[in-house]
Design a protein around this motif. Structure first.
Motif, PDB file in Angstrom:
ATOM      1  N   CYS A  16      22.701  41.431  43.612  1.00 37.60           N
ATOM      2  CA  CYS A  16      22.998  40.073  44.079  1.00 37.60           C
ATOM      3  C   CYS A  16      22.126  39.036  43.373  1.00 37.60           C
ATOM      4  O   CYS A  16      22.622  38.007  42.916  1.00 37.60           O
ATOM      5  CB  CYS A  16      22.802  39.992  45.590  1.00 37.60           C
ATOM      6  SG  CYS A  16      24.046  40.843  46.555  1.00 37.60           S
ATOM      7  N   VAL A  17      20.843  39.314  43.277  1.00 41.15           N
ATOM      8  CA  VAL A  17      19.920  38.341  42.684  1.00 41.15           C
ATOM      9  C   VAL A  17      20.168  38.190  41.181  1.00 41.15           C
ATOM     10  O   VAL A  17      20.221  37.074  40.656  1.00 41.15           O
ATOM     11  CB  VAL A  17      18.455  38.742  42.967  1.00 41.15           C
ATOM     12  CG1 VAL A  17      17.484  37.924  42.133  1.00 41.15           C
ATOM     13  CG2 VAL A  17      18.148  38.577  44.435  1.00 41.15           C
ATOM     14  N   PHE A  18      20.362  39.301  40.468  1.00 41.30           N
ATOM     15  CA  PHE A  18      20.573  39.207  39.026  1.00 41.30           C
ATOM     16  C   PHE A  18      21.944  38.633  38.691  1.00 41.30           C
ATOM     17  O   PHE A  18      22.111  37.988  37.657  1.00 41.30           O
ATOM     18  CB  PHE A  18      20.355  40.555  38.355  1.00 41.30           C
ATOM     19  CG  PHE A  18      18.913  40.988  38.338  1.00 41.30           C
ATOM     20  CD1 PHE A  18      17.884  40.068  38.425  1.00 41.30           C
ATOM     21  CD2 PHE A  18      18.583  42.316  38.231  1.00 41.30           C
ATOM     22  CE1 PHE A  18      16.561  40.460  38.407  1.00 41.30           C
ATOM     23  CE2 PHE A  18      17.256  42.721  38.207  1.00 41.30           C
ATOM     24  CZ  PHE A  18      16.246  41.784  38.296  1.00 41.30           C
ATOM     25  N   GLN A  19      22.914  38.843  39.557  1.00 43.45           N
ATOM     26  CA  GLN A  19      24.215  38.193  39.354  1.00 43.45           C
ATOM     27  C   GLN A  19      24.057  36.686  39.486  1.00 43.45           C
ATOM     28  O   GLN A  19      24.598  35.928  38.684  1.00 43.45           O
ATOM     29  CB  GLN A  19      25.231  38.700  40.370  1.00 43.45           C
ATOM     30  CG  GLN A  19      26.541  37.960  40.306  1.00 43.45           C
ATOM     31  CD  GLN A  19      27.473  38.344  41.447  1.00 43.45           C
ATOM     32  OE1 GLN A  19      27.240  39.308  42.145  1.00 43.45           O
ATOM     33  NE2 GLN A  19      28.527  37.575  41.609  1.00 43.45           N
ATOM     34  N   LEU A  20      23.316  36.252  40.481  1.00 44.82           N
ATOM     35  CA  LEU A  20      23.062  34.824  40.651  1.00 44.82           C
ATOM     36  C   LEU A  20      22.313  34.254  39.452  1.00 44.82           C
ATOM     37  O   LEU A  20      22.671  33.188  38.944  1.00 44.82           O
ATOM     38  CB  LEU A  20      22.268  34.582  41.934  1.00 44.82           C
ATOM     39  CG  LEU A  20      21.855  33.146  42.202  1.00 44.82           C
ATOM     40  CD1 LEU A  20      23.077  32.258  42.363  1.00 44.82           C
ATOM     41  CD2 LEU A  20      20.973  33.071  43.423  1.00 44.82           C
ATOM     42  N   ILE A  93      22.633  34.705  50.768  1.00 39.90           N
ATOM     43  CA  ILE A  93      22.338  33.471  50.037  1.00 39.90           C
ATOM     44  C   ILE A  93      22.771  33.595  48.580  1.00 39.90           C
ATOM     45  O   ILE A  93      23.388  32.679  48.019  1.00 39.90           O
ATOM     46  CB  ILE A  93      20.842  33.113  50.158  1.00 39.90           C
ATOM     47  CG1 ILE A  93      20.527  32.655  51.571  1.00 39.90           C
ATOM     48  CG2 ILE A  93      20.443  32.044  49.140  1.00 39.90           C
ATOM     49  CD1 ILE A  93      19.051  32.469  51.843  1.00 39.90           C
ATOM     50  N   ALA A  94      22.469  34.724  47.958  1.00 38.05           N
ATOM     51  CA  ALA A  94      22.852  34.922  46.555  1.00 38.05           C
ATOM     52  C   ALA A  94      24.368  34.937  46.395  1.00 38.05           C
ATOM     53  O   ALA A  94      24.903  34.363  45.439  1.00 38.05           O
ATOM     54  CB  ALA A  94      22.249  36.219  46.021  1.00 38.05           C
ATOM     55  N   SER A  98      26.414  32.165  44.332  1.00 36.31           N
ATOM     56  CA  SER A  98      27.230  32.693  43.226  1.00 36.31           C
ATOM     57  C   SER A  98      28.687  32.288  43.379  1.00 36.31           C
ATOM     58  O   SER A  98      29.348  31.921  42.396  1.00 36.31           O
ATOM     59  CB  SER A  98      27.130  34.213  43.174  1.00 36.31           C
ATOM     60  OG  SER A  98      25.837  34.618  42.876  1.00 36.31           O
ATOM     61  N   THR A  99      29.202  32.348  44.590  1.00 36.33           N
ATOM     62  CA  THR A  99      30.588  31.934  44.847  1.00 36.33           C
ATOM     63  C   THR A  99      30.766  30.457  44.547  1.00 36.33           C
ATOM     64  O   THR A  99      31.755  30.052  43.916  1.00 36.33           O
ATOM     65  CB  THR A  99      30.977  32.236  46.298  1.00 36.33           C
ATOM     66  OG1 THR A  99      30.775  33.623  46.545  1.00 36.33           O
ATOM     67  CG2 THR A  99      32.416  31.868  46.572  1.00 36.33           C
ATOM     68  N   TRP A 100      29.812  29.636  44.971  1.00 39.30           N
ATOM     69  CA  TRP A 100      29.877  28.202  44.685  1.00 39.30           C
ATOM     70  C   TRP A 100      29.865  27.953  43.181  1.00 39.30           C
ATOM     71  O   TRP A 100      30.639  27.152  42.668  1.00 39.30           O
ATOM     72  CB  TRP A 100      28.691  27.496  45.347  1.00 39.30           C
ATOM     73  CG  TRP A 100      28.547  26.081  44.908  1.00 39.30           C
ATOM     74  CD1 TRP A 100      29.236  24.996  45.340  1.00 39.30           C
ATOM     75  CD2 TRP A 100      27.644  25.607  43.891  1.00 39.30           C
ATOM     76  NE1 TRP A 100      28.828  23.874  44.666  1.00 39.30           N
ATOM     77  CE2 TRP A 100      27.855  24.226  43.776  1.00 39.30           C
ATOM     78  CE3 TRP A 100      26.705  26.222  43.089  1.00 39.30           C
ATOM     79  CZ2 TRP A 100      27.133  23.455  42.890  1.00 39.30           C
ATOM     80  CZ3 TRP A 100      25.986  25.454  42.195  1.00 39.30           C
ATOM     81  CH2 TRP A 100      26.213  24.075  42.108  1.00 39.30           C
ATOM     82  N   ARG A 101      28.995  28.673  42.479  1.00 34.63           N
ATOM     83  CA  ARG A 101      28.898  28.498  41.024  1.00 34.63           C
ATOM     84  C   ARG A 101      30.180  28.934  40.323  1.00 34.63           C
ATOM     85  O   ARG A 101      30.645  28.281  39.399  1.00 34.63           O
ATOM     86  CB  ARG A 101      27.695  29.280  40.496  1.00 34.63           C
ATOM     87  CG  ARG A 101      27.538  29.230  38.998  1.00 34.63           C
ATOM     88  CD  ARG A 101      27.189  27.837  38.525  1.00 34.63           C
ATOM     89  NE  ARG A 101      26.999  27.869  37.080  1.00 34.63           N
ATOM     90  CZ  ARG A 101      27.517  26.995  36.256  1.00 34.63           C
ATOM     91  NH1 ARG A 101      28.246  25.995  36.714  1.00 34.63           N
ATOM     92  NH2 ARG A 101      27.308  27.076  34.967  1.00 34.63           N
ATOM     93  N   LEU A 102      30.765  30.042  40.758  1.00 29.58           N
ATOM     94  CA  LEU A 102      32.003  30.504  40.150  1.00 29.58           C
ATOM     95  C   LEU A 102      33.177  29.553  40.395  1.00 29.58           C
ATOM     96  O   LEU A 102      34.040  29.397  39.551  1.00 29.58           O
ATOM     97  CB  LEU A 102      32.358  31.910  40.658  1.00 29.58           C
ATOM     98  CG  LEU A 102      31.553  33.038  40.057  1.00 29.58           C
ATOM     99  CD1 LEU A 102      31.833  34.327  40.792  1.00 29.58           C
ATOM    100  CD2 LEU A 102      31.835  33.184  38.577  1.00 29.58           C
ATOM    101  N   ARG A 103      33.167  28.908  41.550  1.00 32.28           N
ATOM    102  CA  ARG A 103      34.219  27.931  41.838  1.00 32.28           C
ATOM    103  C   ARG A 103      34.089  26.675  40.997  1.00 32.28           C
ATOM    104  O   ARG A 103      35.072  26.020  40.684  1.00 32.28           O
ATOM    105  CB  ARG A 103      34.217  27.557  43.317  1.00 32.28           C
ATOM    106  CG  ARG A 103      34.761  28.632  44.190  1.00 32.28           C
ATOM    107  CD  ARG A 103      34.829  28.185  45.614  1.00 32.28           C
ATOM    108  NE  ARG A 103      35.341  29.285  46.431  1.00 32.28           N
ATOM    109  CZ  ARG A 103      35.478  29.224  47.717  1.00 32.28           C
ATOM    110  NH1 ARG A 103      35.129  28.125  48.373  1.00 32.28           N
ATOM    111  NH2 ARG A 103      35.935  30.247  48.370  1.00 32.28           N
ATOM    112  N   ASN A 104      32.857  26.327  40.650  1.00 31.09           N
ATOM    113  CA  ASN A 104      32.616  25.094  39.912  1.00 31.09           C
ATOM    114  C   ASN A 104      32.458  25.287  38.410  1.00 31.09           C
ATOM    115  O   ASN A 104      32.254  24.318  37.689  1.00 31.09           O
ATOM    116  CB  ASN A 104      31.351  24.403  40.453  1.00 31.09           C
ATOM    117  CG  ASN A 104      31.574  23.909  41.860  1.00 31.09           C
ATOM    118  OD1 ASN A 104      32.672  23.531  42.216  1.00 31.09           O
ATOM    119  ND2 ASN A 104      30.538  23.968  42.665  1.00 31.09           N
ATOM    120  N   ILE A 105      32.554  26.499  37.939  1.00 33.51           N
ATOM    121  CA  ILE A 105      32.376  26.764  36.511  1.00 33.51           C
ATOM    122  C   ILE A 105      33.634  26.336  35.755  1.00 33.51           C
ATOM    123  O   ILE A 105      34.737  26.476  36.243  1.00 33.51           O
ATOM    124  CB  ILE A 105      32.029  28.242  36.262  1.00 33.51           C
ATOM    125  CG1 ILE A 105      31.376  28.433  34.909  1.00 33.51           C
ATOM    126  CG2 ILE A 105      33.240  29.121  36.386  1.00 33.51           C
ATOM    127  CD1 ILE A 105      30.743  29.808  34.742  1.00 33.51           C
TER     128      ILE A 105
END
Length: 108
Positions: A16-20, A93-94, A98-105
């Protein structure tokens, strides 16, 4: 069983952390190595407060609580419930970030 549970918790937390990290930073491998070597090893050992923010400490706490051997212990280990809650909070949290980042990428 204690080793299996600790390994599963550790793998899920580090994943989880390294994916983030890989979603937020361009040089993810370098940042992950710095996290592993500097944060987990050096700072976690010498600065007592940072130990509680270390995945290594959470995994060690899970291991000692599942093993339940009074001869084996780590300094200031979390209890079994606190270690599981800390692991779940870190993963949650991670995953949320990560989900937020993937949605906004923007992939082009």
């Amino acid at each position: 069983w204690a080793s299996l549970v600790a390994v599963l918790v550790g793998v899920s937390l580090y994943t989880c952390v390294f994916q983030l990290i890989s979603l937020l930073i361009r040089r993810a491998i370098l940042a992950s190595i710095i996290y592993s070597l500097v944060w987990e090893t050096v700072l976690g050992r010498f600065i007592a407060g940072l130990r509680y923010l270390s995945i290594r400490h959470i995994v060690s706490s899970v291991y000692t609580s599942v093993l339940d051997d009074p001869r084996l212990g780590i300094d200031n280990a979390f209890g079994s419930g606190a270690a599981i809650i800390a692991a779940a909070v870190v993963c949650l949290i991670a995953i949320v970030i990560s989900t937020w980042r993937l949605r906004n990428i923007n992939i082009e």
